[in-house]
Design a protein around this motif. Structure first.
Motif, PDB file in Angstrom:
ATOM      1  N   SER A  26       0.819  -1.213   0.000  1.00 56.15           N
ATOM      2  CA  SER A  26       0.000   0.000   0.000  1.00 56.15           C
ATOM      3  C   SER A  26       0.854   1.264   0.000  1.00 56.15           C
ATOM      4  N   GLU A  27       2.146   1.144   0.321  1.00 50.74           N
ATOM      5  CA  GLU A  27       3.060   2.278   0.264  1.00 50.74           C
ATOM      6  C   GLU A  27       3.546   2.541  -1.158  1.00 50.74           C
ATOM      7  N   GLY A  28       3.082   1.714  -2.122  1.00 51.37           N
ATOM      8  CA  GLY A  28       3.399   1.965  -3.518  1.00 51.37           C
ATOM      9  C   GLY A  28       4.447   1.059  -4.114  1.00 51.37           C
ATOM     10  N   PHE A  29       4.835  -0.008  -3.398  1.00 52.51           N
ATOM     11  CA  PHE A  29       5.872  -0.911  -3.899  1.00 52.51           C
ATOM     12  C   PHE A  29       5.266  -2.206  -4.427  1.00 52.51           C
ATOM     13  N   GLU A  30       5.904  -2.737  -5.468  1.00 52.87           N
ATOM     14  CA  GLU A  30       5.572  -4.086  -5.922  1.00 52.87           C
ATOM     15  C   GLU A  30       6.217  -5.076  -4.961  1.00 52.87           C
ATOM     16  N   VAL A  31       5.433  -6.036  -4.465  1.00 47.29           N
ATOM     17  CA  VAL A  31       5.889  -6.912  -3.390  1.00 47.29           C
ATOM     18  C   VAL A  31       5.678  -8.378  -3.763  1.00 47.29           C
ATOM     19  N   LEU A  32       6.689  -9.185  -3.491  1.00 48.80           N
ATOM     20  CA  LEU A  32       6.584 -10.637  -3.644  1.00 48.80           C
ATOM     21  C   LEU A  32       6.804 -11.289  -2.282  1.00 48.80           C
ATOM     22  N   LEU A  33       5.809 -12.016  -1.814  1.00 52.56           N
ATOM     23  CA  LEU A  33       5.916 -12.754  -0.558  1.00 52.56           C
ATOM     24  C   LEU A  33       6.377 -14.169  -0.874  1.00 52.56           C
ATOM     25  N   VAL A  34       7.438 -14.618  -0.227  1.00 53.38           N
ATOM     26  CA  VAL A  34       8.033 -15.923  -0.520  1.00 53.38           C
ATOM     27  C   VAL A  34       7.980 -16.785   0.739  1.00 53.38           C
ATOM     28  N   ARG A  35       7.510 -18.030   0.572  1.00 52.61           N
ATOM     29  CA  ARG A  35       7.520 -18.996   1.675  1.00 52.61           C
ATOM     30  C   ARG A  35       8.440 -20.141   1.309  1.00 52.61           C
ATOM     31  N   ASP A  47      12.071  -1.972  -5.423  1.00 56.26           N
ATOM     32  CA  ASP A  47      12.251  -0.540  -5.175  1.00 56.26           C
ATOM     33  C   ASP A  47      13.194   0.075  -6.198  1.00 56.26           C
ATOM     34  N   LYS A  48      13.254  -0.532  -7.402  1.00 55.16           N
ATOM     35  CA  LYS A  48      14.157  -0.013  -8.434  1.00 55.16           C
ATOM     36  C   LYS A  48      13.768   1.402  -8.873  1.00 55.16           C
ATOM     37  N   ASP A  49      12.458   1.680  -8.942  1.00 51.31           N
ATOM     38  CA  ASP A  49      12.013   2.998  -9.378  1.00 51.31           C
ATOM     39  C   ASP A  49      12.054   4.022  -8.251  1.00 51.31           C
ATOM     40  N   GLY A  68       7.871 -14.739  14.428  1.00 52.22           N
ATOM     41  CA  GLY A  68       8.617 -15.670  15.266  1.00 52.22           C
ATOM     42  C   GLY A  68       9.462 -16.635  14.449  1.00 52.22           C
ATOM     43  N   ARG A  69       9.289 -17.931  14.682  1.00 54.56           N
ATOM     44  CA  ARG A  69      10.075 -18.935  13.972  1.00 54.56           C
ATOM     45  C   ARG A  69       9.764 -18.968  12.475  1.00 54.56           C
ATOM     46  N   TYR A  70       8.665 -18.358  12.070  1.00 58.04           N
ATOM     47  CA  TYR A  70       8.296 -18.357  10.647  1.00 58.04           C
ATOM     48  C   TYR A  70       8.773 -17.103   9.920  1.00 58.04           C
ATOM     49  N   CYS A  71       9.656 -16.361  10.550  1.00 59.06           N
ATOM     50  CA  CYS A  71      10.356 -15.258   9.897  1.00 59.06           C
ATOM     51  C   CYS A  71      11.706 -15.787   9.426  1.00 59.06           C
ATOM     52  N   SER A  72      12.013 -15.640   8.159  1.00 58.39           N
ATOM     53  CA  SER A  72      13.262 -16.191   7.628  1.00 58.39           C
ATOM     54  C   SER A  72      14.462 -15.406   8.149  1.00 58.39           C
ATOM     55  N   ASN A  73      15.642 -15.944   7.914  1.00 58.48           N
ATOM     56  CA  ASN A  73      16.870 -15.289   8.368  1.00 58.48           C
ATOM     57  C   ASN A  73      17.117 -13.967   7.640  1.00 58.48           C
ATOM     58  N   ARG A  74      16.546 -13.850   6.447  1.00 55.06           N
ATOM     59  CA  ARG A  74      16.665 -12.605   5.677  1.00 55.06           C
ATOM     60  C   ARG A  74      15.250 -12.177   5.302  1.00 55.06           C
ATOM     61  N   PRO A  75      14.550 -11.517   6.216  1.00 60.97           N
ATOM     62  CA  PRO A  75      13.114 -11.309   6.019  1.00 60.97           C
ATOM     63  C   PRO A  75      12.748 -10.331   4.907  1.00 60.97           C
ATOM     64  N   VAL A  76      13.601  -9.343   4.622  1.00 58.04           N
ATOM     65  CA  VAL A  76      13.288  -8.339   3.606  1.00 58.04           C
ATOM     66  C   VAL A  76      14.465  -8.209   2.648  1.00 58.04           C
ATOM     67  N   VAL A  77      14.158  -8.352   1.355  1.00 61.99           N
ATOM     68  CA  VAL A  77      15.163  -8.198   0.306  1.00 61.99           C
ATOM     69  C   VAL A  77      14.704  -7.083  -0.614  1.00 61.99           C
ATOM     70  N   CYS A  78      15.528  -6.049  -0.791  1.00 59.37           N
ATOM     71  CA  CYS A  78      15.207  -4.952  -1.692  1.00 59.37           C
ATOM     72  C   CYS A  78      15.884  -5.178  -3.038  1.00 59.37           C
ATOM     73  N   ALA A  79      15.108  -5.059  -4.101  1.00 59.59           N
ATOM     74  CA  ALA A  79      15.642  -5.322  -5.439  1.00 59.59           C
ATOM     75  C   ALA A  79      16.815  -4.412  -5.772  1.00 59.59           C
ATOM     76  N   SER A  80      16.821  -3.202  -5.222  1.00 60.41           N
ATOM     77  CA  SER A  80      17.893  -2.244  -5.532  1.00 60.41           C
ATOM     78  C   SER A  80      19.229  -2.656  -4.923  1.00 60.41           C
ATOM     79  N   GLN A  81      19.199  -3.599  -3.978  1.00 57.10           N
ATOM     80  CA  GLN A  81      20.411  -3.964  -3.263  1.00 57.10           C
ATOM     81  C   GLN A  81      21.012  -5.309  -3.678  1.00 57.10           C
ATOM     82  N   VAL A  82      20.293  -6.071  -4.486  1.00 51.56           N
ATOM     83  CA  VAL A  82      20.795  -7.391  -4.871  1.00 51.56           C
ATOM     84  C   VAL A  82      20.720  -7.551  -6.378  1.00 51.56           C
ATOM     85  N   PHE A  83      21.543  -8.443  -6.889  1.00 53.22           N
ATOM     86  CA  PHE A  83      21.660  -8.630  -8.334  1.00 53.22           C
ATOM     87  C   PHE A  83      20.528  -9.473  -8.909  1.00 53.22           C
TER      88      PHE A  83
END
Length: 455
Positions: A26-35, A47-49, A68-83
């Motif tokens: 709702s803040e205006g970002f395209e979001v992919l939730l991964v399980r 967040d490329k734009d 809790g235990r269902y939060c991954s070790n890397r909970p948030v990944v920003c597209a601008s920061q990874v290849f």
């Protein structure tokens, strides 16, 4: 409602994760939730734009820590920061959030599982090259013991009698049924498990996986019928014993470049190709009947979601049946596949009693009512009560079950010791409406695929 205190468990984690993902979208970002395969969640934010501020990212991470235990070790990944974020954001396996907004900034969901992934990805088989049309029907039951294999054998012969080239593929690999029913002990050298094992190594060329039935179809249609069988298992060679269990223990492995789902789909196509190659008239099957394993299993997932044009869902009117189908329908609904999958489904009321104390009409009325309650989650919402009543009693709707009567004479039958069992009057009476109705569905689909020309 999700608990506010104490540990978060699997079901609650999904609700929390989607809620957080929708807030971020709702803040205006395209979001992919991964399980992941353990059920842990992480979030990929495009967040490329518009680059996400570090304060925003920290706030998102704090929100995800509620899992809790269902939060991954890397909970948030920003597209601008990874290849490699684009490969996830554009994954063809990702589905739209079925319960969220459909406007820009909506959430998509990528679910990684060990087994059963194909339940979530419904496809419609594409026509063969050159305009050829092979119709595939899968016969499936959530629970075993509902007469599915016997119905497969009856339907196969009936369609062959009407002039169709019919191929039966026995997908009940752990408990083969259709092959022995139609062929007895006259099996080909190889079975479907051989193709699944050999294809993993690129070694499936030259297998003998289909054989023509000795049944001579009656001439009740316009064409000349044929009946072919692809059994689950083959037979011993001259000096080589058939190691069925050893093969079965290996078929579900996903190997590089040859996952199980792809190999199963290829095996069905290889059976169709074999009929055309070794038959007398270079004729592809008109109809393929897939006798599927019971339960929520990968074989059924591939057969129903990916391979078939029509799925006949067998069941008895009991709590286990409706709970099982309810779980399955909920999975299709949660991944946004309800509209696509429901067009393939038709309910079969199997082993229906018809006696003084349990008349067929009252049993079917209860069965269809319970089926409607189960199917409602796959149907579009209808506001007026009158339209809802019309929907429940729509004889063309998927929940409107076609019956097969219970026939005690078939219980415990050994087909090898009962030649001609399909032609007995009590058997024909028990399967009459089922054969007539399912044949109409199949032939209508064939006619539509042939530009309106019937068989």
């Amino acid at each position: 409602m999700v608990r506010k205190f104490g540990p978060v468990y699997f079901d609650e984690a999904r609700i929390l994760a989607f809620g957080i993902a929708r807030d971020i979208a709702s803040e205006g970002f395209e979001v992919l939730l991964v399980r992941d395969v353990l059920g842990r969640f992480s979030l990929v934010v495009n967040d490329k734009d518009e680059r996400a501020e570090s304060e925003q990212v920290n706030r998102w991470k704090d929100a995800f820590s509620r899992l809790g235990r269902y939060c991954s070790n890397r909970p948030v990944v920003c597209a601008s920061q990874v290849f490699s974020a684009e490969s996830l954001l554009n994954s063809p396996r990702a589905v739209d959030d079925p319960d969220g907004p459909s406007a820009a900034g909506a959430v998509r969901f990528l679910d990684n599982t060990v087994v059963g992934e194909d339940w979530a990805h419904v496809t419609v088989p594409a026509p063969e090259a050159g305009g050829a049309r092979t119709h595939r029907t899968v016969l499936y039951g959530f629970k075993g013991g509902v007469g599915r294999s016997t119905a497969t054998a009856m339907l196969a012969r009936h369609l062959a009698d009407r002039g169709h080239a019919v191929l039966v593929v026995d997908l009940d690999l752990e408990s083969p049924g259709a092959g022995p029913l139609l062929m007895g002990k006259e099996l080909p050298r190889h079975g479907l498990v051989d193709h699944l094992v050999e294809a993993a190594l690129g070694n499936a060329e030259g297998l003998e996986i289909v054989t023509r039935s000795t049944y001579t179809p009656a001439r009740t249609g316009d064409g000349i019928g044929e009946l072919w069988v692809a059994p689950a298992r083959g037979r011993d060679g001259d000096d080589v014993p058939y190691a069925y269990v050893d093969k079965l223990n290996r078929i579900y492995a996903d190997t590089p470049g040859a996952p199980f789902a792809d190999r199963l789909e290829q095996a069905v196509r290889a059976c169709e190709d074999a009929v055309e190659r070794i038959g007398d008239h270079e004729r592809r099957p008109d109809v393929v009947l897939l006798d599927s394993r019971a339960g929520i299993h990968d074989i059924a997932a591939v057969a129903i979601s990916r391979v078939c044009d029509l799925a006949l869902l067998f069941g008895s009117d009991n709590a286990q049946t409706w709970a099982g189908y309810g779980d399955l329908f909920a999975a299709w609904q949660s991944t946004g596949q309800a509209r696509r999958i429901r067009e393939k489904l038709r309910m079969v009321a199997s082993m229906v009693p018809d006696s003084v104390h349990f008349p067929l009409e009252s049993y079917l009325e209860r069965f269809r009512s319970h089926a409607f309650e189960c199917f409602e989650r796959l149907y579009d919402e209808v506001a007026p009560d009158e339209a809802q009543d019309d929907a429940e009693y729509d004889e063309d709707a998927p929940h409107w079950a076609v019956p097969i009567l219970f026939e005690p004479g078939l219980v415990g039958m050994d087909a090898a010791d009962a030649p001609g069992w399909q032609d007995r009057r009590f058997v024909r009476a028990a399967y009459g409406e089922f054969l007539e109705t399912t044949t109409r569905w199949i032939e209508d689909d064939l006619a539509a695929g042939a530009g309106g020309e019937g068989p």
